[in-house]
Design an enzyme around this catalytic site. Structure first.
Site, PDB file in Angstrom:
ATOM      1  N   LYS A   1      -5.614  -0.905  10.252  1.00 15.33           N
ATOM      2  CA  LYS A   1      -4.398  -1.518   9.724  1.00 15.33           C
ATOM      3  C   LYS A   1      -3.693  -2.257  10.857  1.00 15.33           C
ATOM      4  O   LYS A   1      -3.097  -1.650  11.731  1.00 15.33           O
ATOM      5  CB  LYS A   1      -3.475  -0.472   9.111  1.00 15.33           C
ATOM      6  CG  LYS A   1      -2.278  -1.085   8.403  1.00 15.33           C
ATOM      7  CD  LYS A   1      -1.575  -0.055   7.540  1.00 15.33           C
ATOM      8  CE  LYS A   1      -0.506  -0.671   6.658  1.00 15.33           C
ATOM      9  NZ  LYS A   1       0.550  -1.361   7.389  1.00 15.33           N
TER      10      LYS A   1
ATOM     11  N   LEU B   1       0.825  -1.211   0.000  1.00 22.42           N
ATOM     12  CA  LEU B   1       0.000   0.000   0.000  1.00 22.42           C
ATOM     13  C   LEU B   1       0.853   1.252   0.000  1.00 22.42           C
ATOM     14  O   LEU B   1       1.930   1.292   0.585  1.00 22.42           O
ATOM     15  CB  LEU B   1      -0.887   0.020   1.253  1.00 22.42           C
ATOM     16  CG  LEU B   1      -1.993  -1.016   1.339  1.00 22.42           C
ATOM     17  CD1 LEU B   1      -2.582  -1.025   2.741  1.00 22.42           C
ATOM     18  CD2 LEU B   1      -3.070  -0.721   0.316  1.00 22.42           C
TER      19      LEU B   1
ATOM     20  N   CYS C   1      16.770  -1.092  50.303  1.00 19.55           N
ATOM     21  CA  CYS C   1      16.934  -1.561  51.679  1.00 19.55           C
ATOM     22  C   CYS C   1      18.358  -1.986  52.013  1.00 19.55           C
ATOM     23  O   CYS C   1      18.653  -2.317  53.157  1.00 19.55           O
ATOM     24  CB  CYS C   1      15.965  -2.714  51.961  1.00 19.55           C
ATOM     25  SG  CYS C   1      16.416  -4.244  51.143  1.00 19.55           S
TER      26      CYS C   1
HETATM   27  S1  IVH Z   1      -4.920  -4.363   2.174  1.00 23.93           S
HETATM   28  C1  IVH Z   1      -3.696  -4.110  -2.018  1.00 23.93           C
HETATM   29  N1  IVH Z   1      -5.934  -4.159   4.597  1.00 23.93           N
HETATM   30  O1  IVH Z   1      -0.480  -3.721   5.525  1.00 23.93           O
HETATM   31  C2  IVH Z   1      -4.111  -4.199  -0.615  1.00 23.93           C
HETATM   32  N2  IVH Z   1      -3.590  -4.499   4.374  1.00 23.93           N
HETATM   33  O2  IVH Z   1       1.361  -2.641   2.775  1.00 23.93           O
HETATM   34  C3  IVH Z   1      -3.095  -4.810   0.227  1.00 23.93           C
HETATM   35  N3  IVH Z   1      -2.394  -4.703   6.492  1.00 23.93           N
HETATM   36  O3  IVH Z   1       1.264  -6.160   3.870  1.00 23.93           O
HETATM   37  C4  IVH Z   1      -3.348  -4.897   1.638  1.00 23.93           C
HETATM   38  N4  IVH Z   1      -4.148  -4.466   7.806  1.00 23.93           N
HETATM   39  O4  IVH Z   1      -0.209  -7.037   5.691  1.00 23.93           O
HETATM   40  C5  IVH Z   1      -4.817  -4.330   3.857  1.00 23.93           C
HETATM   41  N5  IVH Z   1      -6.956  -4.008   6.667  1.00 23.93           N
HETATM   42  C6  IVH Z   1      -5.849  -4.177   5.934  1.00 23.93           C
HETATM   43  C7  IVH Z   1      -4.574  -4.375   6.518  1.00 23.93           C
HETATM   44  C8  IVH Z   1      -3.463  -4.519   5.687  1.00 23.93           C
HETATM   45  C9  IVH Z   1      -2.839  -4.659   7.753  1.00 23.93           C
HETATM   46  C10 IVH Z   1      -0.987  -4.882   6.095  1.00 23.93           C
HETATM   47  C11 IVH Z   1      -0.808  -5.957   5.058  1.00 23.93           C
HETATM   48  C12 IVH Z   1       0.119  -5.389   3.998  1.00 23.93           C
HETATM   49  C13 IVH Z   1       0.440  -4.025   4.525  1.00 23.93           C
HETATM   50  C14 IVH Z   1       0.239  -2.994   3.447  1.00 23.93           C
END
Ligand code: IVH
Length: 670
Positions: free
Chosen positions: A116, A84, A413
């Site tokens: 996240k 992301l 102590c």
């Molecule tokens: S979506 C294309 N949703 O964050 C979409 N990622 O770089 C890809 N992560 O490695 C991921 N919570 O492990 C998504 N609700 C969530 C998330 C999430 C944690 C982590 C995931 C990924 C990193 C994004």
């Protein structure tokens, strides 16, 4: 038992065990006790041992872990697992939104906002509803096959639930494996005691636990899982992110309930603000909010650039690490006599809070991280209210830094300090150490123990220094006369305090056991021990063999309990408290008959005529059960003033709601 019968029973047990896993891990609303669950599992293990060819890979017995592997096998993802882009402020979120609007040519965009999770990304591949493989994300294209490890994670179903429709022939589920903050702290505490290196944060703990060649080690680590998306899906048409998350949930896969379908960027920003506000209180570590365009059709139109999609973004929380200088290292004495080195820091803001001190855990950790007085260091607040020093930055040294050594005498102590063979901790040997006594009493009166309000650290220090109190039992002898002339107290506060102490006499057995501060006996275990033994007297006579029988109790814990009650001073302490009128009550037992027999009730909002605790007692006394969250199992929702989200959720499921008055009528009370 013949083979046909065994096969039938095995099938039945597997279904039942998986169902209870689902109740416990996904709905967080168990229906049976841990002991009942263990009995089912034991029966299944025995049958599979007797009839080995009836044992299968997706049996719940496999959750204890397969034999170790030599190395991880690489495996390609059918669809790449993208990463992301990040946004660090509202401006960057507005830019993201503007770009989405421009590219789609409409400002009617729905977003899904999710937490996240800070863990490790995995892909779970279900074939015909059975967990076939689990892969790490790896570089996004190729991951590692960790199937035998993910099978040990109780939150991950081995077999999917019906879901009110067909089971898809192929379903790739993507999500995050993580460790809750409390579990992480506990794991590190145990590792510190054994002198093993500590994990820097819950994410490292999760990742280290998942990437174990020996699945039996993974099995012992309390990992959890939340799904956030899918890869390839065959046999089910999904058209949006929101629909996908709900669909996964209907298959029995855990999905974080904290998520929102938003109609505008403003709603997304509000969700972010809410989660950020709650962040510290969440049981898991979250590092931001992930925002995704809801419609898959729109997602396709937006496409991707440089390995990250244009339809999603991670809106990160402010960092919880910062750089500062160690001005000094001091030593604190805990209630069990353990000396903890603490770094005194040049004050620095970390994740919105000013930090002046950070724990260094123990001498091994200081040596491993090579932290010296005067060092520039990185501090973090990681899933821990207590900040910690992550590492030193040796390149910033001037040569004036000093190494730290543990004192040979207790700074409180003066008694000799010892380091027990095989332990990382240094301990004060002074039985009458004031610092230990203070910590002991602080723990005793704390909210989750005896919950004595108004007895703060300053007053405890005073009481001990004035010689009014040396053990927790002494609290129960205090009078207004004793207290009213203490500095800053006065007659009124003294009276309130005596009353608060008075009120704490009536308490639950679990709280009382927890308050004793037996090493390794936390809140949960106290509850288990209270249920098992029913009184402190019985617990104090329990033998090692009797204790080790309890599934939650390991050798170290059993030894600790036995040795606590072997000590004359501890027996005396308990005796004195009971004599002083402390009345730990046995856990409530649910009546088998009554007006609410067979019904499960749930409460929301404030009650006018009683506390939740009292209401719960009434339900149990009438043979009913009390749930902690909305689910189909709930028969009746009792609605008090200012009801929360539970009301909305219950209405959706068509659950009957009653007012407090109606609830009392059901019980036959006015
Ligand atoms: S979506 C294309 N949703 O964050 C979409 N990622 O770089 C890809 N992560 O490695 C991921 N919570 O492990 C998504 N609700 C969530 C998330 C999430 C944690 C982590 C995931 C990924 C990193 C994004």
């Amino acid at each position: 038992m013949d083979e046909r019968e065994a096969a039938r029973r095995i099938e039945e047990l597997r279904k039942e065990i998986e169902y209870h896993n689902y109740r416990y891990y996904t709905l967080q609303d168990p229906e049976i006790t841990d002991a009942e669950y263990d009995a089912l599992l034991r029966e299944l293990i025995e049958l599979e041992e007797k009839f080995p060819h009836l044992s299968t890979d997706d049996s719940p017995t496999k959750r204890v872990g397969a034999p170790p592997a030599e190395e991880f096998v690489k495996a390609e993802h059918r669809l790449p697992m993208l990463s992301l882009q990040n946004a660090f402020n509202e401006g960057e979120m507005r830019e993201f939104h503007d770009r989405v609007v421009r590219l789609l040519g409409t400002d009617r965009v729905e977003y899904v906002a999710e937490v996240k999770m800070d863990g490790v990304a995995v892909e779970l591949i279900y074939e015909e509803g059975h967990l076939a493989r689990g892969l790490t994300r790896g570089d996004g294209y190729t991951g590692e096959d960790v199937t035998n490890n993910v099978r040990t994670i109780m939150a991950i179903p081995l077999v999917l639930k019906g879901g009110g429709g067909e089971i898809p022939p192929l379903l790739e589920v993507r999500g995050e494996v993580f460790m809750e903050k409390e579990a992480f702290r506990k794991l590190n505490r145990l590792r510190a005691e054994k002198g093993e290196p500590l994990f820097a944060n819950p994410r490292n703990a999760a990742s280290g636990s998942l990437r174990q060649l020996d699945p039996k080690i993974t099995a012992r680590r309390p990992l959890k899982f939340f799904a956030y998306g899918v890869g390839v899906v065959e046999g089910k048409a999904l058209s949006s992110q929101w629909e996908t998350l709900n669909y996964l949930e209907s298959l029995g896969i855990p999905v974080n309930a904290k998520r929102r379908l938003c109609q505008s960027l403003e709603e997304v920003l509000a969700f972010y603000a809410e989660v950020e506000e709650e962040r510290e209180a969440l049981p898991y570590e979250a590092d931001g909010v992930v925002v995704k365009v809801n419609s898959f059709e729109q997602q396709r139109r937006l496409g991707e650039i440089s390995r990250s999609p244009r339809y999603a973004i991670a809106y990160k929380f402010p960092p919880t690490q910062a750089t500062t200088v160690v001005e000094d290292i001091i030593v604190q004495v805990g209630r069990t006599g353990v000396l903890t080195p603490v770094a005194v820091l040049r004050p620095v803001r970390v994740g919105g809070v000013e930090v002046k001190r950070a724990t260094l855990h123990n001498m091994d950790e200081i040596e491993r991280k090579d932290i010296r007085i005067g060092d520039t260091v990185i501090v973090q607040r990681a899933g821990d209210v207590i900040p910690e020093v992550v590492k030193s930055i040796p390149s910033k040294r001037t040569g004036r830094e000093r190494k730290f050594a543990m004192p040979e005498e207790c700074p409180a102590c003066g008694a000799p300090v010892v380091r027990v063979e095989g332990e990382a901790a240094h301990r004060c040997t002074g039985e009458n150490c004031l610092a230990r006594r203070k910590e002991q009493i602080k723990h005793f009166v704390s909210r989750n123990a005896m919950n004595i309000e108004g007895l703060g650290d300053k007053i405890i220090n005073l009481l001990i220094e004035e010689g009014l109190v040396t053990t927790p039992a002494d609290l129960y002898r205090l009078t207004v006369e004793d207290l009213k002339d203490l500095p800053r107290l006065g007659e009124k506060s003294a009276k309130n305090l005596v009353e608060a102490i008075e009120r704490s006499r009536q308490t639950s057995l679990a709280r009382f056991i927890f308050a004793l501060g037996i090493r390794h006996v936390g809140e949960h275990l106290s509850q288990v021990l209270a249920e098992k033994f029913g009184s402190v007297e019985r617990l104090s006579e329990a033998s090692y063999d009797e204790l080790i029988e309890i599934p939650e109790v390991g050798p170290e814990v059993a030894r600790s309990i036995v040795s606590f009650f072997e000590k004359e001073e501890n027996r005396k302490l308990v005796e004195e408290m009971l004599r002083a009128g402390v009345r730990p009550e046995k856990p409530e037992e649910r009546a088998t008959k009554g007006k609410l027999e067979g019904l499960t009730l749930l409460f929301t909002g404030a009650l006018k005529t009683m506390t939740r605790e009292e209401a719960k007692k009434k339900v149990l006394a009438e043979g009913g059960k009390v749930a902690s969250s909305v689910s189909k199992k709930v028969d009746i929702l009792v609605v008090g003033e200012d009801p929360g989200r539970k009301l909305e959720e219950a209405r959706k499921l068509g659950i009957r709601t009653v007012s407090e008055e109606e609830f009392l009528e059901m019980l036959g009370e006015e």
